[in-house]
Design an enzyme around this catalytic site. Structure first.
Site, short mmCIF file in Angstrom:
data_model
loop_
_atom_site.label_atom_id
_atom_site.label_comp_id
_atom_site.label_asym_id
_atom_site.label_seq_id
_atom_site.Cartn_x
_atom_site.Cartn_y
_atom_site.Cartn_z
N HIS A 8 1.04 -1.26 -0.15
CA HIS A 8 0.08 0.03 -0.12
C HIS A 8 0.81 1.34 -0.02
O HIS A 8 2.18 1.00 0.34
CB HIS A 8 -0.95 0.06 1.27
CG HIS A 8 -0.39 0.10 2.54
ND1 HIS A 8 0.29 -0.88 3.22
CD2 HIS A 8 -0.04 1.13 3.34
CE1 HIS A 8 0.83 -0.49 4.49
NE2 HIS A 8 0.81 0.65 4.47
N HIS A 67 8.47 11.26 -6.04
CA HIS A 67 7.17 11.33 -6.50
C HIS A 67 6.62 9.78 -6.86
O HIS A 67 7.80 9.02 -6.88
CB HIS A 67 6.94 12.08 -8.08
CG HIS A 67 7.52 11.83 -8.95
ND1 HIS A 67 9.11 12.17 -9.22
CD2 HIS A 67 7.39 11.01 -9.86
CE1 HIS A 67 9.47 11.67 -10.47
NE2 HIS A 67 8.76 10.64 -11.07
N GLU A 116 3.20 11.90 -10.86
CA GLU A 116 3.11 11.92 -12.28
C GLU A 116 2.36 10.76 -13.02
O GLU A 116 2.32 9.68 -12.60
CB GLU A 116 4.80 11.54 -12.65
CG GLU A 116 5.14 11.62 -13.97
CD GLU A 116 6.38 11.15 -14.33
OE1 GLU A 116 6.78 11.09 -15.20
OE2 GLU A 116 7.37 10.83 -13.33
#
Length: 140
Positions: A8, A67, A116
Site C-alpha cells: 500500500h 514522486h 506523475e
C-alpha cells in the site's frame, strides 16, 4: 527475501476530508472506509491509505523530486490534463524532455505529495537511455 509486490501507499495528510475528495476526484479511487484519522481507498487494486496528521511540517518536501508515477495512455494525456485543471489541482512544471522520453504531467495533492502521469514504460526509458546517455552503465 521475496517481495511479492507493493502492499500500500500511505500519505500523511493535514485534512482527511479534503484529501479523500482529492484522491477520489483525481484518481477515481473508491473510498472503502473512513475512521477518525484514517481512510482507505482502492485505486484499481492499489491500496491507498490516508493518515491525518495536521500538525507536522510539510514545506520541505516541495523542493524534492520524489514522486509516485502512474502509467497512462498517451491518447488520454490531454483529457487527463484538462481534468486536473478543472479540479484546480496544482500542476507542476515538468522537466524538459525529448520525444523519446515520452510525456508526463506532474502535480501535487493538497499536502504537496508529488505525482506523475507518464506515457512511457521502464523499457521505453531504458531504450532511450541506451541510445542517448552513453555515459550510463547498464546491467542485464
Amino acid at each position: 527475501m521475496n517481495i511479492r509486490g507493493v502492499n500500500h501507499f500511505l500519505f500523511s495528510v493535514s485534512n482527511l476530508e479534503k484529501s479523500i475528495k482529492f484522491y477520489a476526484d483525481v484518481f477515481d479511487a473508491k473510498l472503502l472506509v473512513v475512521g477518525r484519522s484514517t481512510a482507505y481507498l482502492d485505486l484499481n487494486g492499489i491500496w491507498i491509505a490516508l493518515n491525518e496528521e495536521p500538525c507536522i511540517p510539510r514545506e520541505e518536501i516541495k523542493e524534492s523530486y520524489t514522486h509516485i508515477a502512474f502509467t497512462i495512455d498517451e491518447n488520454d494525456l490531454e483529457h487527463i490534463y484538462s481534468k486536473l485543471k478543472r479540479l484546480n489541482v496544482t500542476i507542476l512544471k515538468g522537466r524538459d524532455r525529448v520525444e523519446k522520453d515520452k510525456k508526463s504531467i506532474y502535480f501535487t495533492d493538497p499536502d504537496g505529495h508529488k505525482f506523475e502521469f507518464h506515457t512511457g514504460s521502464l523499457m521505453d526509458r531504458l531504450e532511450y537511455y541506451k541510445q542517448e546517455k552513453l555515459h550510463m552503465k547498464f546491467y542485464e
